[in-house]
Scaffold this motif. Sequence first.
Motif, PDB file in Angstrom:
ATOM      1  N   PRO A  98       0.832  -1.219   0.000  1.00  9.82           N
ATOM      2  CA  PRO A  98       0.000   0.000   0.000  1.00  9.82           C
ATOM      3  C   PRO A  98       0.855   1.253   0.000  1.00  9.82           C
ATOM      4  O   PRO A  98       2.018   1.226   0.419  1.00  9.82           O
ATOM      5  CB  PRO A  98      -0.797  -0.129   1.301  1.00  9.82           C
ATOM      6  N   ASP A  99       0.282   2.350  -0.456  1.00 10.89           N
ATOM      7  CA  ASP A  99       0.966   3.645  -0.425  1.00 10.89           C
ATOM      8  C   ASP A  99       0.117   4.643   0.351  1.00 10.89           C
ATOM      9  O   ASP A  99      -0.896   4.279   0.966  1.00 10.89           O
ATOM     10  CB  ASP A  99       1.291   4.133  -1.840  1.00 10.89           C
ATOM     11  N   VAL A 100       0.504   5.910   0.322  1.00 18.80           N
ATOM     12  CA  VAL A 100      -0.226   6.929   1.077  1.00 18.80           C
ATOM     13  C   VAL A 100      -1.661   7.082   0.573  1.00 18.80           C
ATOM     14  O   VAL A 100      -2.578   7.376   1.351  1.00 18.80           O
ATOM     15  CB  VAL A 100       0.527   8.284   1.011  1.00 18.80           C
ATOM     16  N   VAL A 101      -1.893   6.844  -0.720  1.00 20.79           N
ATOM     17  CA  VAL A 101      -3.251   6.926  -1.275  1.00 20.79           C
ATOM     18  C   VAL A 101      -4.125   5.830  -0.685  1.00 20.79           C
ATOM     19  O   VAL A 101      -5.286   6.056  -0.330  1.00 20.79           O
ATOM     20  CB  VAL A 101      -3.220   6.826  -2.816  1.00 20.79           C
ATOM     21  N   THR A 102      -3.569   4.628  -0.569  1.00 16.78           N
ATOM     22  CA  THR A 102      -4.304   3.506   0.018  1.00 16.78           C
ATOM     23  C   THR A 102      -4.775   3.865   1.421  1.00 16.78           C
ATOM     24  O   THR A 102      -5.961   3.728   1.757  1.00 16.78           O
ATOM     25  CB  THR A 102      -3.410   2.250   0.103  1.00 16.78           C
ATOM     26  N   LEU A 122      -4.933   3.350  11.604  1.00 20.51           N
ATOM     27  CA  LEU A 122      -4.309   3.283  10.278  1.00 20.51           C
ATOM     28  C   LEU A 122      -3.224   4.352  10.132  1.00 20.51           C
ATOM     29  O   LEU A 122      -2.202   4.127   9.467  1.00 20.51           O
ATOM     30  CB  LEU A 122      -5.376   3.453   9.194  1.00 20.51           C
ATOM     31  N   TRP A 123      -3.449   5.504  10.739  1.00 27.85           N
ATOM     32  CA  TRP A 123      -2.430   6.564  10.740  1.00 27.85           C
ATOM     33  C   TRP A 123      -1.136   6.039  11.359  1.00 27.85           C
ATOM     34  O   TRP A 123      -0.051   6.253  10.821  1.00 27.85           O
ATOM     35  CB  TRP A 123      -2.970   7.760  11.521  1.00 27.85           C
ATOM     36  N   HIS A 124      -1.259   5.353  12.491  1.00 27.23           N
ATOM     37  CA  HIS A 124      -0.075   4.805  13.156  1.00 27.23           C
ATOM     38  C   HIS A 124       0.548   3.678  12.333  1.00 27.23           C
ATOM     39  O   HIS A 124       1.775   3.525  12.316  1.00 27.23           O
ATOM     40  CB  HIS A 124      -0.446   4.319  14.552  1.00 27.23           C
ATOM     41  N   ILE A 128       4.459   3.000  10.946  1.00 30.35           N
ATOM     42  CA  ILE A 128       5.208   1.736  11.047  1.00 30.35           C
ATOM     43  C   ILE A 128       5.763   1.345   9.684  1.00 30.35           C
ATOM     44  O   ILE A 128       6.873   0.804   9.580  1.00 30.35           O
ATOM     45  CB  ILE A 128       4.295   0.622  11.607  1.00 30.35           C
ATOM     46  N   ARG A 129       5.008   1.630   8.634  1.00 31.22           N
ATOM     47  CA  ARG A 129       5.432   1.291   7.273  1.00 31.22           C
ATOM     48  C   ARG A 129       6.302   2.392   6.645  1.00 31.22           C
ATOM     49  O   ARG A 129       6.625   2.334   5.467  1.00 31.22           O
ATOM     50  CB  ARG A 129       4.203   1.043   6.383  1.00 31.22           C
ATOM     51  N   ASN A 130       6.632   3.408   7.440  1.00 32.98           N
ATOM     52  CA  ASN A 130       7.459   4.529   6.958  1.00 32.98           C
ATOM     53  C   ASN A 130       6.830   5.256   5.767  1.00 32.98           C
ATOM     54  O   ASN A 130       7.524   5.704   4.852  1.00 32.98           O
ATOM     55  CB  ASN A 130       8.868   4.036   6.581  1.00 32.98           C
TER      56      ASN A 130
END
Length: 291
Positions: A98-102, A122-124, A128-130
Motif C-alpha cells: 500500500p501507499d499513502v493513497v491507500t 491506520l495513521w499509526h 510503522i510502514r514509513n
Amino acid sequence: MLGLLRTNEVDRGHLLLKEIQSKHDFSPDVVTFTSVISGYCKLGRMEEASYLFNEMFCSKTKPNLITYNVLIDGFGKAGDMESAAAIYDEMLLRSCLPDVVTFSSLIDGYCRKGHVEQGLKLWHEMGIRNLCPNEYTFSILINALCKENKLKEAREFLSQLKWRNIIPQPFMYNPVIDGFCKAGNVDEANLIVTEMEEKQCKPDKLTFTILIIGHCMKGRIAEAISIFHKMLSIGCTPDTITVNSLISHLLKAGMPNEANQIVLIVLEKNLGSGLSSSTKALAPMDIFVAL
C-alpha cells in the motif's frame, strides 16, 4: 476507451472492453480494466466494479496498486468499509504494498462512518510502514476530530505540520479554527491564525468568515470589524455570508452606524449584489444619516 470514461460513458467503455475480450488477437491489460473499474467507482456502482475486478483474475490479468486503490476509495465513499478492508487484505496477500493513497482512502472511509479511532490506528500503521501522510491525510483526520469536538487532538495534528514536508493550506486549519470559535475560545482561534501566517499560509475567505462570526458571537464586535478590514486590506473579497453575518450582528448589538459603514464599504467595492433585503434597506439613506 479513456475518452469514453472521461465523459462518464462507463457502460460504453465496458462494452468496448467486452468486445476486446471477444477477439482472440487482443487482450485487455491492467490499464484497460482499471480504467473501467475506476469509472464505475466514481459513479458509486461498486457491484459492477467488483464484477470487473473478478473478471481481471479470470483473464489472468494481475491488478496493480492503482486498481486496488480505486476500489478501496470507491467502497469507502460508498460506506462499505467491510469490502474496502477486504480489498486491502487481498492486496497485502498478493504482495502489493500500500501507499499513502491507500491509507488516505481507508482513513477517509472509516472517518465518514464515524470510526475515527480506526482511522487513527491506520495513521499509526502508516508510520510503522514509513509512509509519510500528505495534506489530504492530515485534512481527513483533522476534520473528523473536529466533528467529534476533539479539538485538542486536532490541534496536535496541526502542530505536526512543522515536522513534515507539507505546505500548509487553509483547508487544514479552518475546521480547527471553526471548532474553537464555536466553543467560544476565539483567543485560541486567533493564535492558530497567527501560526498559519507564520508558516506562510494565508487565511482565505472561509477563515475570515469563521473568525468574524466567532468574534461576533462572543460579543467582540470591534475585533470582528477589525478582522473584516484586514480581510479587505489583503485583497480577500468577502462573500454575502460574511457581509450579511457581520451586519446582522452589528444591528443586533445596537450599532447601526457601524453597520451603515460596512454597507458603504461593500457598495463602494461593488460587492452588494447578494446582500439580503434587510441589509439593502440600510442603503443609501441610512448611510448618509450615519455619516
